[in-house]
Enzyme design. Sequence first.
Site, mmCIF file in Angstrom:
data_model
loop_
_atom_site.group_PDB
_atom_site.id
_atom_site.type_symbol
_atom_site.label_atom_id
_atom_site.label_comp_id
_atom_site.label_asym_id
_atom_site.label_seq_id
_atom_site.Cartn_x
_atom_site.Cartn_y
_atom_site.Cartn_z
ATOM 1 N N GLN A 24 33.267 -4.731 -17.376
ATOM 2 C CA GLN A 24 32.232 -4.740 -16.336
ATOM 3 C C GLN A 24 30.958 -5.146 -17.040
ATOM 4 O O GLN A 24 30.709 -4.673 -18.141
ATOM 5 C CB GLN A 24 32.052 -3.338 -15.757
ATOM 6 C CG GLN A 24 33.254 -2.804 -15.047
ATOM 7 C CD GLN A 24 33.350 -3.304 -13.642
ATOM 8 O OE1 GLN A 24 32.508 -4.087 -13.186
ATOM 9 N NE2 GLN A 24 34.381 -2.888 -12.951
ATOM 10 N N SER A 25 30.163 -5.969 -16.383
ATOM 11 C CA SER A 25 29.060 -6.458 -17.200
ATOM 12 C C SER A 25 27.882 -5.501 -17.299
ATOM 13 O O SER A 25 27.403 -5.227 -18.375
ATOM 14 C CB SER A 25 28.593 -7.829 -16.751
ATOM 15 O OG SER A 25 28.650 -7.910 -15.372
ATOM 16 N N THR A 26 27.400 -4.972 -16.196
ATOM 17 C CA THR A 26 26.220 -4.118 -16.343
ATOM 18 C C THR A 26 26.507 -2.726 -15.829
ATOM 19 O O THR A 26 27.475 -2.507 -15.118
ATOM 20 C CB THR A 26 25.026 -4.674 -15.551
ATOM 21 O OG1 THR A 26 25.397 -4.662 -14.185
ATOM 22 C CG2 THR A 26 24.672 -6.068 -15.990
#
Length: 693
Positions: A24-26
Amino acid sequence: MIAEAHSKVQARHLKRNAYLYVRQSTLRQVFENTESTQRQYDLRRRALALGWKLDQIVVIDSDLGQSGASAVDRQGFQRLVTEVGLGRAGIVMGLEVSRLARNSTDWHRLLEICALTDTLILDEDGIYDPAHFNDRLLLGLKGTMSEAELHVLRARLRGGILSKARRGELEMRLPIGFVYDAERQVRLDPDARIQESVRQLFRTFRRSGSATATVKAFREQGLQFPRRLYRGPQKGEVLWSELEHSRVLWVLHHPRYAGAFCFGRSRQRRHPDGHHVFVRLAPEEWTALIHDAHEAYISWEEFEQNLQRLRDNAHAQGADRERGAPREGPALLQGLTVCARCGERMTVRYHVQGGRRVPDYMCQRQGIERAQPVCQQIHGQALDAAIGRLLVETVTPLTLQVALQVQQELESRAEEGARLRRQEIEHVRYASDLARRRYMQVDPDNRLVADSLEAEWNAALRALAQAQERYEQHRQTDRAELDDQQRASILALAQDFPRLWNDPRTSDRERKRMARLLIADVTLLKGADLTAQVRFKGGATHTLRIPLPKPAWMLRQTPPTVVTAINALLDKHTDGETAEALNRQGLTSGEGKRFHRAMVARLRTVYALPSRYARLRARGLLTLAEIAASLQVVPDTVKIWRRAGLLAAHRYNDKGQCLFEPPGPGAPRKFRHQDKIRDRSAASTPNSNPPNR
Ligand SMILES: [Zn+2]
């Protein structure tokens, strides 16, 4: 597809682990996009279906909460690559595998390693064997497209922002002192206290020329500076706190205070190790800079002047101490000297001489930056003294002006402080009135509410009392300062600048301040002597020529005139007599001392001057033994004859030892074989055995 998938999964793959990479990126995505996380974990079920056992499935999700733009700092992805590289992975699973890595380079490297170690890749669309050309091509394309998609998305977002910014229409967070009005136009904050505080900051900087001094002035006057909160439950509220240095710099650097809209003042740059740094750009590189976009606190010219001043101050701290605010240390011309050879500002360095700090003015910036020798180094003591004398002589017509300037400055400063404190009182009074009204309006039966409102009212009243107290306190000290000591010193400055200048109680800092009020700069050139071109504020110039102080060895050296004098005196005198003669003539040694016999003897040796004895011998004078032999008498007879004045002799040292003139026609004629002896003495060689000197 399933059949094909099964044909790709072999027993050798099933022996090894299956790695599920969850990314998940952020942090926000972690919270909001739980569905995506769910889908990623669903892949685990696919692996089970393909024949892996549950305990063979390794989930790597340590990258949660980190941005995927680079593999650096993403331990999870690195771990995945390591495991694959070691041949421990039979299959790598990920949601839209191309998003395993957001960076195409990372992705291709993973593919390469997977191909080498015979590792399969699985995503929601299917199963791939990177060792097969077609699969690898497809995976590569997916990676490239994913990166392109990201790029397009970003560009579209940024493009919209940029075009708005270029028109100056982009709504941005405004610095304190500005607000958007109902029409979304930028206006000065209608709160007079905020507005006045911002103005006060600019005024103080204008006067003091340094951010630190501005902070100090605010503290001394007990003034606070507003700050708007952008986060947290109190978002949008204004917080009053002590002014900080960084805030002063921030305000001074913000073009909005000069009424300019700006965008893109800094650029993000990525370092090879994946870290991002913000680089400040020069105004000509900004994406947008629109002057006079809205109301302003200062003019654009003043904004630029302020930045220049800050730059000068910064240099004074770092690369070279040019034009900094006056600091401690006796160097009168700190920040005012310019090198005449290369035009650079000169710096100050101190050395200790006779227990005092003595300044040296150095031109060494080129030297430091390019590893070259120091351009000029000038001993500051004589220079500072000469400048001091010059100021004392020249200052009288300027004195009054200076005094008035100082006085005006002090008065306006006190007045500004008082005005701000009055506003603070107004502000607090308003708050207390509000609290009182609220308390009055509440139903007295509602005890709980009434109690808390009463407490609020009390607190507001206390704040009001404190503000009033502060106001009174400062008003009195301001007045006292102006009345007594300040006025006295101003008058002293006006009436008696020379006395003030020479007063030992006047601090170095004060002297420097006075010098700065009068002198624009001093250009220095070191030649046979030191030439100092003094440029006064207002344009007048004055050139000083100052003899250079001699270096230490030269200071101790005997002047050549003294050596010549010694040489001449030794023709007629002994060492001791020579020393006395030199002292009578008022000559001194290199160190300024009186001469004595041993000194003359030493100098004779050092400068290779022939001794008195050698000189007399060179003139053919005889020793006692020689003359006794030539006269065929005992030495005592020679002494008797000499005392009787029958023989001429010259002392060659200070013990009274003499050399004798050879007996001439006037020599004693008491001898029977006079002629015979004279013949013999003419023929004999002089005794080469020298007597003691
Ligand atoms: Zn130079």
